[in-house]
Scaffold this active site. Sequence first.
Site, short mmCIF file in Angstrom:
data_model
loop_
_atom_site.label_atom_id
_atom_site.label_comp_id
_atom_site.label_asym_id
_atom_site.label_seq_id
_atom_site.Cartn_x
_atom_site.Cartn_y
_atom_site.Cartn_z
N ASN A 192 0.85 -1.19 0.00
CA ASN A 192 0.00 0.00 0.00
C ASN A 192 0.89 1.25 0.00
O ASN A 192 2.01 1.22 0.52
CB ASN A 192 -0.87 -0.03 1.27
CG ASN A 192 -1.86 1.12 1.32
OD1 ASN A 192 -1.64 2.11 2.00
ND2 ASN A 192 -2.94 1.01 0.59
N1 PLP Z 1 -2.47 -1.40 3.99
C1 PLP Z 1 -3.32 -1.92 3.10
C2 PLP Z 1 -3.04 -3.30 2.56
C3 PLP Z 1 -4.45 -1.21 2.69
O1 PLP Z 1 -5.27 -1.74 1.78
C4 PLP Z 1 -4.67 0.08 3.22
C5 PLP Z 1 -5.84 0.86 2.80
O2 PLP Z 1 -6.68 0.41 2.07
C6 PLP Z 1 -3.76 0.59 4.15
C7 PLP Z 1 -2.67 -0.17 4.50
C8 PLP Z 1 -3.94 1.95 4.75
O3 PLP Z 1 -4.91 1.90 5.76
P1 PLP Z 1 -5.19 3.16 6.68
O4 PLP Z 1 -6.06 4.07 5.90
O5 PLP Z 1 -5.85 2.61 7.91
O6 PLP Z 1 -3.90 3.78 6.99
#
Ligand code: PLP
Length: 500
Positions: A192
């Site tokens: 991400n």
């Molecule tokens: N990691 C993954 C695999 C995600 O899909 C996402 C958001 O969709 C995130 C991290 C980020 O999440 P957050 O908005 O809680 O920081």
Amino acid sequence: MDSQQFREFGKAAIDLMADYYDTIRTRDVLPSVEPGYLLKLLPENAPEEPESWKDVLNDFSQSIMPGITHWHSPQFHAFYPTGSSFPGIVGGLLSDSLAVIGFSWMSSPACTELEVVTMNWLGKLLGLPEEFLNCSDGPGGGVIQGSASEATLVGLLVAKNKTVHRLMRNDPTLNEGELNAKLVAYTSDQCNSSVEKSGLLGSMKMRLLKSDPEGRLRGETLKNAFEEDRAKGLIPCYVIANLGTTGTCAFDPLYELGPVCNESDVWLHVDAAYAGAAFICPEFRGLMKGVEYADSFDFNPHKWMLVNFDCSAMWVKNGYDLINTFDIQRIYLDDVKTDIKIPDYRHWQIPLGRRFRALKLWTVLRIYGAEGIRNHLRNQISLAQHFAKLVREDDRFLVEPEPSMGLVCFRLKDGDIVTKKLLENLTEKKQIYMVAATYRGRYIIRFVVCSNLTTRQDIEISWNKIRQEADTIIQPTIHTKSQIPAINHFEILSSCEKSK
Ligand code: PLP
């Protein structure tokens, strides 16, 4: 505003929101406003005189609602879900009403202790190894962060501190600044954006290693990267494994990555932001095989587990690693003596202040019960499978890769240009919202079952919109495998090019 007006305002707002959810299907999922629309509608300055709550609610309906993207519409299939449920909303209301800032035990004992209790409940429901739990014999425990992004950054900062101090303990002549500049973090090219950002924020070089054709970071790739970097005098420090990547919901094999990290004293953080919720269902726990090698694990109840944003559940095996990194003393923060079992949570996170987020988790866990949450997750997965079945019945489309959790990725067989055109046209019509990804170099559309209101009928409505839009881009077809239509590839591609 006095408490009587608060009662009236609050009840009217809840009625408005209950009506909103009851009628959400009557709205387009995407708003029909232009950038700057609200700037034009609202006054330039804050009101000098008090205004009535009725006027505020009225303006909410007239001005704010038209600019809302309806994340809880059953036709919202973009990104991943953001949690919402009536118990979650009320939990948030209770937390906002108490308005405590629980940075230490004394600043609100229940705020800390409910977090300890609910994080133990949740960790056990997920089947996490005992070491991660506050109720085990060791120094492990859970903390609620605001987001998975914060959890990744916390892990990075802790790994950095721990690595540098370990090396300096072994050789006191080493220079801290020079060591910091040599540290390297690793993740996959499927991570991400927030994972990559943690490297920027924490000033650590972040390598996005090539994933395998299924989108997984393999142990061998990681091992080679460590060796390459060591040969250059660099120091492997932090690895972020992905359980449920954002693009295609792929799962890195922790059982391969874990031993590589453990052998090299490298901190292993697991980002299971979306898919982690699924481990509440025992049948999916095989996907986290090797989790015992991890140092920290995070998933978002605020994504797929019906808790309203923000509530990101992070566990660590050793809470002292966080305290050693983040503990800064001030006389005004002097408090009764607590220990690792009753944490001063300000040392477990980036900000000083913290909301009473555990109330949301507590209301959701109690009002749904574990079985209610399992039913929700399994139902959403079966709706995704129903969608995949509908897509597969239409020979113009391909489902790939295999659906994973509530995500189905698909494309038109006629290629990237038409697939992109399909998504653009659908987005323009505002009735269904999806976003794109890539898989093995091809453009794909991601369809995620997001709203907890979604029924089979909603899935069919979404599919019909997609299918009908496809009819306008490529030759209308007969949608069964037995009657494969003739498709003029050249005509389709050139008409798409022209319309661009
Ligand atoms: N990691 C993954 C695999 C995600 O899909 C996402 C958001 O969709 C995130 C991290 C980020 O999440 P957050 O908005 O809680 O920081």
